[in-house]
Design an enzyme around this catalytic site. Structure first.
Site, PDB file in Angstrom:
ATOM      1  N   LEU A   1       0.857  -1.262   0.128  1.00 26.76           N
ATOM      2  CA  LEU A   1      -0.010   0.125  -0.079  1.00 26.76           C
ATOM      3  C   LEU A   1       0.772   1.310  -0.063  1.00 26.76           C
ATOM      4  O   LEU A   1       0.535   2.271  -0.336  1.00 26.76           O
ATOM      5  CB  LEU A   1      -0.859   0.105   1.154  1.00 26.76           C
ATOM      6  CG  LEU A   1      -1.955  -1.187   1.144  1.00 26.76           C
ATOM      7  CD1 LEU A   1      -2.630  -1.064   2.789  1.00 26.76           C
ATOM      8  CD2 LEU A   1      -2.831  -0.893   0.173  1.00 26.76           C
ATOM      9  N   GLY A   2       2.216   1.225   0.580  1.00 22.21           N
ATOM     10  CA  GLY A   2       2.945   2.315   0.557  1.00 22.21           C
ATOM     11  C   GLY A   2       4.254   1.988   1.330  1.00 22.21           C
ATOM     12  O   GLY A   2       4.423   0.879   1.815  1.00 22.21           O
TER      13      GLY A   2
ATOM     14  N   GLY B   1       7.241   3.694   3.928  1.00 21.61           N
ATOM     15  CA  GLY B   1       7.612   4.968   4.370  1.00 21.61           C
ATOM     16  C   GLY B   1       9.040   4.950   4.712  1.00 21.61           C
ATOM     17  O   GLY B   1       9.900   3.704   4.266  1.00 21.61           O
TER      18      GLY B   1
ATOM     19  N   VAL C   1       4.216  -0.899   4.064  1.00 23.76           N
ATOM     20  CA  VAL C   1       2.803  -1.193   4.599  1.00 23.76           C
ATOM     21  C   VAL C   1       2.089  -2.137   3.399  1.00 23.76           C
ATOM     22  O   VAL C   1       2.131  -1.665   2.142  1.00 23.76           O
ATOM     23  CB  VAL C   1       1.804   0.217   4.871  1.00 23.76           C
ATOM     24  CG1 VAL C   1       0.476  -0.391   5.417  1.00 23.76           C
ATOM     25  CG2 VAL C   1       2.556   0.707   6.002  1.00 23.76           C
TER      26      VAL C   1
ATOM     27  N   LYS D   1       2.285  -3.276   8.860  1.00 23.22           N
ATOM     28  CA  LYS D   1       3.458  -2.415   8.729  1.00 23.22           C
ATOM     29  C   LYS D   1       4.480  -3.168   9.252  1.00 23.22           C
ATOM     30  O   LYS D   1       4.439  -3.746  10.063  1.00 23.22           O
ATOM     31  CB  LYS D   1       3.237  -1.247   9.543  1.00 23.22           C
ATOM     32  CG  LYS D   1       4.508  -0.364   9.535  1.00 23.22           C
ATOM     33  CD  LYS D   1       4.633   0.867  10.694  1.00 23.22           C
ATOM     34  CE  LYS D   1       3.689   1.720  10.490  1.00 23.22           C
ATOM     35  NZ  LYS D   1       3.757   2.993  11.241  1.00 23.22           N
TER      36      LYS D   1
ATOM     37  N   ASP E   1       3.264  14.361  14.473  1.00 20.42           N
ATOM     38  CA  ASP E   1       3.412  14.259  12.964  1.00 20.42           C
ATOM     39  C   ASP E   1       2.065  14.319  12.261  1.00 20.42           C
ATOM     40  O   ASP E   1       2.097  13.426  11.299  1.00 20.42           O
ATOM     41  CB  ASP E   1       4.342  12.785  12.502  1.00 20.42           C
ATOM     42  CG  ASP E   1       4.929  13.037  11.231  1.00 20.42           C
ATOM     43  OD1 ASP E   1       5.177  14.235  10.681  1.00 20.42           O
ATOM     44  OD2 ASP E   1       5.411  12.050  10.639  1.00 20.42           O
TER      45      ASP E   1
END
Length: 376
Positions: free
Chosen positions: A49-50, A52, A57, A72, A167
């Protein structure tokens, strides 16, 4: 061989620490690595999904419960990633609120650190604000701002300690199937006693969303999270990132400065996201933009509490009257070596910082130049 023994002891100690922290929480459960590998098709890139700074993830699916999850996976060997994993364990595992991404469980086997979250099918807020093929209607946008404020109120006032997220940004605001907004990524979060109110730490956060006092003093607080909320509120209204180096005019590079100038000239609605094609409630839009500026006030003492923000967004309190020109803070801090020696906290003697705000100065111009070179 000795190294392997040491690694085993370190791993066992970390496991015991993590297990102990999760036992303090009520909800999350322990998953096996095999379960999560099966759910994510062995962490196949097609399921990603992404990515970091400290890991990827992945989307997963549990056949037994017919439910989707997000996993994650902390990068091996990332010391900061391990710190963030531990932070999420100690903080988010104890929190329960409809506007926070729910942590379902964890896994630490074979030197793998994995966190399991509820799956958010509509992804992150930034993907809807800044991508051409995604367009959020005004109704959804205003509701997302209210959801975010509600989640922050819980973090700041709804628990035995204040949670400073550090954040808050549009890429950390996740959207569920019905576009309800939920705050995610607590890797940088810190617990602060309500009486203390802030914590001096190493610099953390994302440039553009970071309050000026954080960059100057390293001090994170409820007020600095409110500042970040203000930036996200302006992003929602304007459809622009906090720093835009491709802006046509220099005054438009910094979102807060640009919107504040328009506010002072009585042209606030000129900053509205043109993709909305004027299909929005003008009263709500003006409200969100002025609240955004109020929260992003350079002087932390003149920002609202998140409870005040909610009252204004809900039309339960009047809009604030802001100065027509954006104030710029000037900080008077002790030398860095003094702050290091007396680093117990902002409330103790030489470590306390005072601020005032004045017209634009050469020192603030230098900090603006620095932030431009360190944009997200």
């Amino acid at each position: 061989r000795k190294r392997n023994v040491d690694d085993g002891e370190d791993n066992q100690g970390f496991n015991e620490y993590i297990d102990d922290e999760f036992e303090k929480g009520a909800g999350p459960k322990r998953f096996t690595y095999k379960e999560l590998a099966q759910a994510t098709n062995d962490f196949n890139d097609d399921q990603k999904l992404g990515q970091g700074g400290f890991g990827g993830v992945y989307k997963g699916f549990f056949r037994e419960t017919s439910s989707y999850i997000a996993v994650k996976r902390v990068s091996k060997g990332s010391k900061q990633g391990i710190k963030e994993y531990a932070s999420e364990v100690t903080i988010i595992s104890r929190l329960r609120h409809r506007n926070l991404v729910q942590l379902l469980g964890w896994c630490h086997e074979k030197k793998e650190l994995l966190l399991v979250y509820e799956y958010m099918p509509n992804g992150s807020l930034d993907s809807h604000l800044f991508k051409e093929n995604n367009l959020l209607t005004w109704e959804f946008r205003f509701k997302i701002a209210q959801d975010l404020a509600s989640g922050l109120l819980y973090l700041q006032e709804g628990w035995e300690q204040c949670v400073v997220h550090r954040d808050i940004k549009s890429s950390n605001i996740m959207l569920d199937l019905n576009f309800n907004a939920k705050i995610g990524d607590f890797g940088l979060a810190r617990l602060v006693e309500h009486a203390k109110g802030s914590q001096t730490t190493v610099l953390a956060g994302t440039m553009g969303y970071m309050a000026p006092e954080c960059a100057t003093t390293g001090r994170a607080s409820k007020e600095s999270d409110v500042y970040s909320f203000g930036i996200v509120a302006l992003e929602i209204a304007c459809g622009r990132k906090p720093i835009s180096l491709t802006a046509k005019e220099e005054v438009q590079v910094y979102l807060v400065q640009w919107v504040w100038d328009l506010y002072g000239n009585g042209k606030l609605l000129e900053a509205v996201d043109p993709r909305l094609c004027r299909d929005f409630d003008e009263q709500q839009m003006e409200c969100l933009m002025i609240v955004g500026l109020w929260c992003a006030h350079p002087d932390e003492n003149l920002r609202p509490s998140i409870r005040q923000v909610i009252h204004v967004l809900n039309s339960e309190a009047p809009l604030p009257a802001l100065p027509p020109k954006m104030p710029v803070p000037t900080y008077f801090s002790p030398p860095a070596n003094m702050r290091a020696v007396n680093g117990a906290g902002p409330d103790k003697g030489p470590n306390k910082n005072s601020s005032s705000y004045s017209n634009f100065t050469s020192s603030s111009a230098a900090s603006s130049s620095a932030s431009r070179s360190n944009m997200p």
